[in-house]
Scaffold this active site. Structure first.
Site, mmCIF file in Angstrom:
data_model
loop_
_atom_site.group_PDB
_atom_site.id
_atom_site.type_symbol
_atom_site.label_atom_id
_atom_site.label_comp_id
_atom_site.label_asym_id
_atom_site.label_seq_id
_atom_site.Cartn_x
_atom_site.Cartn_y
_atom_site.Cartn_z
ATOM 1 N N CYS A 1 0.758 -1.326 -0.051
ATOM 2 C CA CYS A 1 0.032 -0.018 0.053
ATOM 3 C C CYS A 1 0.820 1.450 0.138
ATOM 4 C CB CYS A 1 -0.884 0.096 1.331
ATOM 5 S SG CYS A 1 -1.839 1.441 1.312
ATOM 6 N N PHE B 1 -22.647 -13.382 24.213
ATOM 7 C CA PHE B 1 -22.468 -12.401 23.489
ATOM 8 C C PHE B 1 -22.814 -12.995 21.866
ATOM 9 C CE2 PHE B 1 -19.627 -12.287 27.093
ATOM 10 C CZ PHE B 1 -19.678 -10.878 27.663
ATOM 11 N N ASP C 1 -27.460 -7.446 29.588
ATOM 12 C CA ASP C 1 -26.271 -6.540 29.803
ATOM 13 C C ASP C 1 -25.293 -7.589 30.507
ATOM 14 O OD1 ASP C 1 -24.012 -5.199 30.365
ATOM 15 O OD2 ASP C 1 -25.190 -3.364 31.096
ATOM 16 N N ASP D 1 -18.115 -15.177 22.836
ATOM 17 C CA ASP D 1 -17.536 -14.338 21.900
ATOM 18 C C ASP D 1 -17.307 -12.956 22.587
ATOM 19 O OD1 ASP D 1 -15.943 -13.135 19.861
ATOM 20 O OD2 ASP D 1 -17.618 -13.558 18.200
ATOM 21 N N CYS E 1 -11.279 -11.203 20.783
ATOM 22 C CA CYS E 1 -10.812 -10.051 20.007
ATOM 23 C C CYS E 1 -9.631 -9.419 20.885
ATOM 24 C CB CYS E 1 -11.803 -9.215 19.395
ATOM 25 S SG CYS E 1 -12.798 -8.572 20.762
#
Length: 444
Positions: free
Chosen positions: A80, A305, A353, A374, A400
């Protein structure tokens, strides 16, 4: 810690790079500075570089590479033209095979250093296509008077600025090849100073641009957006405020969905919904997670989640019953609709929640055989501390953020009697320092 720019010495200095940090920068210890750590962008382990200081703090400094004096054999020429300025990709100068090696190392280091755990087995990393993979994201938009133009792109490495992009090679070509056209187009609008961001998302049928605007669009601008969308194959949505204000420009919009062919599942979504950005790696990840979970046809599985049902509905093809729990009520509504759309009556969904006390909720009191979760970057410690964990024969944790995974792994292993059976990295975001990973826990 706040960074100081008042005492920066911009005199280039020579330094050797010892390691790669979790965010993709080279790590050096400067002689004459008491061995103080300096994070050097654009540098790789084993290299000798000339660097220029960009920020100082009490415990570490920051710098950028000015010249590579002795290159690593793992260094490659970035594809790039915006590498080094745009913060969207920080690892393009590192050989692709070595990028995932570095991410695997970050994961293992976090597990050991933060969680004080080691997996019994290191899983082979999950990899996919490295270019043109990103189907969801957000471009910043800024009218820069000094340049007399409108910039469209991701943030620069200095996040105060927007990178002046002509293209983006990691975004799907339908969008990535049209960044410059988008910039030129916005510059022609009456309201070019009133557009702070544009979100993009692609389904199997259409590509949507959601235009955030701070002032009502003029009739001329509305007509211009309609023509631009038609010319370039975009469906245009407008957003005047919060998520609830998103409306299709033409008043009708378009249905959005993607298929998970291996499980004969179709997931419908809306323009600002969360979906995994890398479509092909998402399919690999689902298959990998289900294989690791080893779901039995007579088992009940809890999916925390769960979002739109990305894991939940494929799981429903394999087990007696699956319960998905998600904090975003809109995603839960879409997940329920997706279950009906796919004829999966054995999938239930609840809105909750998961950072708050859920011990009195009906789903928490149900019995389950296995758990899949997740969570977002903050992890899942709050809900893990509430669950009756001993009921789960196996837990598969998709993460993540390696730091929060490591913290939660430490809790499961060191306080709740689980074994970390295996763990490994997944390259959901090639050329970035983002580490997606998966871990498997079993009761001891």
């Amino acid at each position: 810690m706040a960074r100081s720019r008042s005492r920066i010495d911009r005199t280039p200095f020579q330094t050797e790079i010892l390691d790669l940090s979790h965010d993709g920068r080279g790590v050096a210890r400067r002689e004459g500075e008491g061995g103080k750590v300096t994070f050097v962008s654009g540098a790789l382990p084993g290299e000798v570089v000339m660097a220029e200081q960009t920020a100082r703090s009490r415990h570490f400094d920051e710098a950028r590479t000015v010249e590579v004096l002795q290159a690593s054999p793992q260094r490659v020429t970035p594809k790039c033209p915006h590498f080094g300025t745009c913060a969207g990709c920080v690892l393009q100068h590192l050989d692709e095979d070595q990028q995932i090696v570095a991410k695997q190392r970050v994961l293992m280091d976090n597990l050991e250093r933060i969680g004080h755990v080691k997996p019994g087995k290191v899983l082979a990393p999950l990899v996919g296509e490295s270019w043109g993979y990103r189907r969801k994201g957000r471009f910043s938009v800024r009218r820069v008077e000094k340049k007399d133009k409108t910039l469209v792109g991701f943030r620069e490495q200095d996040p105060r600025f927007v990178a002046d992009l002509s293209q983006c090679l990691t975004v799907i070509p339908e969008i990535g090849t049209k960044v410059e056209a988008l910039s030129t187009f916005i510059e022609s609008l009456d309201g070019k100073r009133d557009i702070p961001q544009i979100e993009f998302i692609a389904g199997d049928q259409a590509v949507v641009l959601t235009v955030r605007h701070l002032q009502p669009l003029s009739d001329a601008d509305r007509a211009a957006w309609a023509a631009f969308g038609q010319q370039h194959g975009f469906v245009i949505y407008l957003q005047s405020g919060g998520v609830d204000t998103v409306q299709p420009l033409d008043g009708q919009g378009v249905p959005l969905s993607f298929r998970l062919a291996p499980w004969d599942v179709e997931l419908a979504f809306r323009p600002l919904d969360f979906i995994q950005v890398n479509a092909k790696l998402n399919e690999k990840m689902i298959a990998h997670a289900l294989d690791l979970l080893e779901p039995g046809e007579d088992e009940r599985v809890l999916d925390l989640f769960c979002g739109l049902g990305n894991f939940t509905l494929p799981l429903a093809r394999r087990v007696r019953e699956v319960v998905g729990v998600e904090g975003d009520a809109g995603l839960v509504a879409r997940a329920r609709e997706n279950a009906v759309r796919n004829g999966l009556a054995n999938a239930q969904f609840f809105s909750a929640d998961l950072t708050q006390d859920q011990r009195s909720t009906p789903w928490m009191r149900q019995g389950f055989d296995k758990l899949l979760l997740d969570p977002p970057r903050s992890g899942a410690i709050e809900v893990l501390q509430q669950l009756p964990l001993k009921q789960f024969k196996r837990i598969v944790y998709v993460s993540c953020h390696p730091g929060s995974l490591a913290r939660d792994a430490g809790y499961l292993v060191n306080e709740q009697g689980f074994t970390l059976v295996s763990a490994g990295a997944m390259d959901m975001f090639p050329h970035t320092a983002h580490v997606e990973s998966i871990a498997v826990f079993e009761k001891r």
